[in-house]
Write a protein that holds these residues in place. Structure first.
Motif, PDB file in Angstrom:
ATOM      1  N   HIS A  47      36.452  46.525  59.993  1.00 27.35           N
ATOM      2  CA  HIS A  47      36.875  47.484  58.985  1.00 27.35           C
ATOM      3  C   HIS A  47      37.099  46.785  57.651  1.00 27.35           C
ATOM      4  O   HIS A  47      37.132  45.552  57.569  1.00 27.35           O
ATOM      5  CB  HIS A  47      38.133  48.245  59.415  1.00 27.35           C
ATOM      6  CG  HIS A  47      39.366  47.395  59.484  1.00 27.35           C
ATOM      7  ND1 HIS A  47      39.773  46.746  60.625  1.00 27.35           N
ATOM      8  CD2 HIS A  47      40.308  47.089  58.542  1.00 27.35           C
ATOM      9  CE1 HIS A  47      40.887  46.084  60.407  1.00 27.35           C
ATOM     10  NE2 HIS A  47      41.239  46.272  59.145  1.00 27.35           N
ATOM     11  N   VAL A  48      37.223  47.583  56.612  1.00 27.06           N
ATOM     12  CA  VAL A  48      37.513  47.073  55.276  1.00 27.06           C
ATOM     13  C   VAL A  48      38.945  47.441  54.926  1.00 27.06           C
ATOM     14  O   VAL A  48      39.351  48.598  55.066  1.00 27.06           O
ATOM     15  CB  VAL A  48      36.546  47.676  54.230  1.00 27.06           C
ATOM     16  CG1 VAL A  48      36.883  47.160  52.828  1.00 27.06           C
ATOM     17  CG2 VAL A  48      35.099  47.344  54.588  1.00 27.06           C
ATOM     18  N   ALA A  49      39.705  46.446  54.510  1.00 30.94           N
ATOM     19  CA  ALA A  49      41.070  46.676  54.031  1.00 30.94           C
ATOM     20  C   ALA A  49      41.020  46.740  52.514  1.00 30.94           C
ATOM     21  O   ALA A  49      40.758  45.732  51.850  1.00 30.94           O
ATOM     22  CB  ALA A  49      41.996  45.549  54.495  1.00 30.94           C
ATOM     23  N   GLY A  50      41.226  47.922  51.971  1.00 32.36           N
ATOM     24  CA  GLY A  50      41.122  48.105  50.533  1.00 32.36           C
ATOM     25  C   GLY A  50      42.294  47.509  49.777  1.00 32.36           C
ATOM     26  O   GLY A  50      43.257  47.007  50.379  1.00 32.36           O
ATOM     27  N   PRO A  51      42.249  47.547  48.452  1.00 31.85           N
ATOM     28  CA  PRO A  51      43.336  47.002  47.632  1.00 31.85           C
ATOM     29  C   PRO A  51      44.604  47.832  47.798  1.00 31.85           C
ATOM     30  O   PRO A  51      44.584  49.051  47.639  1.00 31.85           O
ATOM     31  CB  PRO A  51      42.783  47.102  46.203  1.00 31.85           C
ATOM     32  CG  PRO A  51      41.767  48.193  46.258  1.00 31.85           C
ATOM     33  CD  PRO A  51      41.174  48.134  47.628  1.00 31.85           C
ATOM     34  N   ASP A  52      45.698  47.181  48.119  1.00 33.53           N
ATOM     35  CA  ASP A  52      46.946  47.881  48.408  1.00 33.53           C
ATOM     36  C   ASP A  52      47.832  47.992  47.173  1.00 33.53           C
ATOM     37  O   ASP A  52      47.838  47.117  46.305  1.00 33.53           O
ATOM     38  CB  ASP A  52      47.731  47.147  49.498  1.00 33.53           C
ATOM     39  CG  ASP A  52      47.049  47.200  50.849  1.00 33.53           C
ATOM     40  OD1 ASP A  52      46.384  48.219  51.131  1.00 33.53           O
ATOM     41  OD2 ASP A  52      47.173  46.221  51.612  1.00 33.53           O
ATOM     42  N   THR A  53      48.612  49.064  47.154  1.00 33.66           N
ATOM     43  CA  THR A  53      49.625  49.234  46.108  1.00 33.66           C
ATOM     44  C   THR A  53      51.030  49.240  46.695  1.00 33.66           C
ATOM     45  O   THR A  53      52.004  49.408  45.965  1.00 33.66           O
ATOM     46  CB  THR A  53      49.399  50.547  45.334  1.00 33.66           C
ATOM     47  OG1 THR A  53      49.505  51.656  46.235  1.00 33.66           O
ATOM     48  CG2 THR A  53      48.021  50.569  44.678  1.00 33.66           C
ATOM     49  N   GLY A 181      44.471  50.586  38.193  1.00 37.74           N
ATOM     50  CA  GLY A 181      44.565  50.325  36.770  1.00 37.74           C
ATOM     51  C   GLY A 181      45.301  49.048  36.417  1.00 37.74           C
ATOM     52  O   GLY A 181      45.887  48.381  37.273  1.00 37.74           O
ATOM     53  N   PRO A 182      45.314  48.687  35.131  1.00 38.25           N
ATOM     54  CA  PRO A 182      45.877  47.408  34.699  1.00 38.25           C
ATOM     55  C   PRO A 182      47.378  47.286  34.903  1.00 38.25           C
ATOM     56  O   PRO A 182      47.876  46.179  35.150  1.00 38.25           O
ATOM     57  CB  PRO A 182      45.507  47.341  33.211  1.00 38.25           C
ATOM     58  CG  PRO A 182      45.269  48.767  32.804  1.00 38.25           C
ATOM     59  CD  PRO A 182      44.706  49.428  34.014  1.00 38.25           C
ATOM     60  N   LYS A 183      48.117  48.373  34.820  1.00 37.95           N
ATOM     61  CA  LYS A 183      49.571  48.271  35.003  1.00 37.95           C
ATOM     62  C   LYS A 183      49.919  47.945  36.451  1.00 37.95           C
ATOM     63  O   LYS A 183      50.823  47.136  36.713  1.00 37.95           O
ATOM     64  CB  LYS A 183      50.249  49.566  34.547  1.00 37.95           C
ATOM     65  CG  LYS A 183      50.176  49.770  33.039  1.00 37.95           C
ATOM     66  CD  LYS A 183      50.947  50.996  32.590  1.00 37.95           C
ATOM     67  CE  LYS A 183      50.893  51.140  31.073  1.00 37.95           C
ATOM     68  NZ  LYS A 183      51.629  52.346  30.595  1.00 37.95           N
ATOM     69  N   VAL A 184      49.201  48.557  37.386  1.00 38.78           N
ATOM     70  CA  VAL A 184      49.418  48.216  38.793  1.00 38.78           C
ATOM     71  C   VAL A 184      48.986  46.777  39.055  1.00 38.78           C
ATOM     72  O   VAL A 184      49.686  46.014  39.727  1.00 38.78           O
ATOM     73  CB  VAL A 184      48.648  49.183  39.716  1.00 38.78           C
ATOM     74  CG1 VAL A 184      48.762  48.737  41.174  1.00 38.78           C
ATOM     75  CG2 VAL A 184      49.181  50.601  39.565  1.00 38.78           C
TER      76      VAL A 184
END
Length: 244
Positions: A47-53, A181-184
């Motif tokens: 599986h792919v683990a996407g970018p987390d927030t 986005g850039p702030k995250v």
């Protein structure tokens, strides 16, 4: 136990490491945001683990194992055939991403392999990934500049100005590169810097100042927002990065 090692030469330009996470007993481990995307093999396939927030708890049973390949921050690009924003905070089976040149047969290749040791599985993943990388564009050259500039404490507006982007253009470009986005992104890279300094033994008050937080309270609040636990919990041996 979590271990990582250097990637194969054929993928080193886009991959920061290969890794494995194993459990000797039933446990729940915590994945925290790091700005990266991982290709992961585990009990249910690839599986792919996407970018987390935010934090992602992973429940592991005894003797369960994950093996992964971690992309450098901002380097996943078009590898998985969908915008990174579509993978944000998700774990998506590779089979659900459609036909991907070079990658689609990865589950079958690992299943047929006689050696299921972590390094053997990671080697298969990287050989297969290398084929895929030949068919997709190189990463956006702005990626390392954006990440370094935000990590250095420059504001989003300053970085956009330096690169000649308008506000909306910069938001769109950053979302394409990193999945948010850039702030995250700024919050994530600052958090990762703080975590690294704390793990190297720096006192919390110094970590906050060095990482660009207004004060220690600001850092504590941000860490809880991103990781769900205090910084001290992440620095403890059990806080190492588990399966993605």
């Amino acid at each position: 136990m979590y271990r990582e090692w250097a990637p194969d030469d054929r993928v080193t330009g886009r991959v920061t490491c290969a890794w494995t996470s194993e459990a000797s007993s039933a446990t729940t481990k915590l994945v925290v945001p790091d700005g990266c995307v991982d290709l992961v093999w585990g009990p249910r396939g690839v599986h792919v683990a996407g970018p987390d927030t935010g934090p992602k708890p992973v429940t592991m049973t005894p003797d369960e194992r994950y093996v992964g390949v971690r992309f450098r921050c901002g380097s996943a690009g078009e590898v998985f055939g969908v915008p990174l924003t579509d993978l944000r905070d998700l774990r998506v089976p590779l089979s659900e991403l459609g036909p991907l040149t070079g990658l689609s047969a990865l589950d079958a290749l690992i299943a047929r392999a006689g050696d299921r040791s972590p390094r053997a599985v990671a080697a298969t993943m990287q050989r297969t990934l290398a084929v895929r990388l030949r068919s997709v564009p190189d990463p956006d050259p702005a990626a390392p500049v954006i990440a370094r500039s935000l990590l250095a404490g420059r504001s989003v507006a300053e970085v956009a100005w330096d690169l000649g982007f308008g506000e909306r253009q910069f938001l769109r470009r950053t979302s394409q590169i990193f999945g948010y986005g850039p702030k995250v992104l700024q919050r994530v890279v600052r958090f990762q810097r703080a975590l690294k300094l704390a793990r190297n033994g720096m006192p919390a008050s110094e970590v906050a100042a060095t990482s660009g937080y207004a004060d220690q309270s600001h850092m504590a609040n941000e860490v809880r927002r991103l990781a769900g636990v205090p910084l001290g919990r992440l620095v403890a041996p059990s806080g190492d990065r588990p399966a993605a």
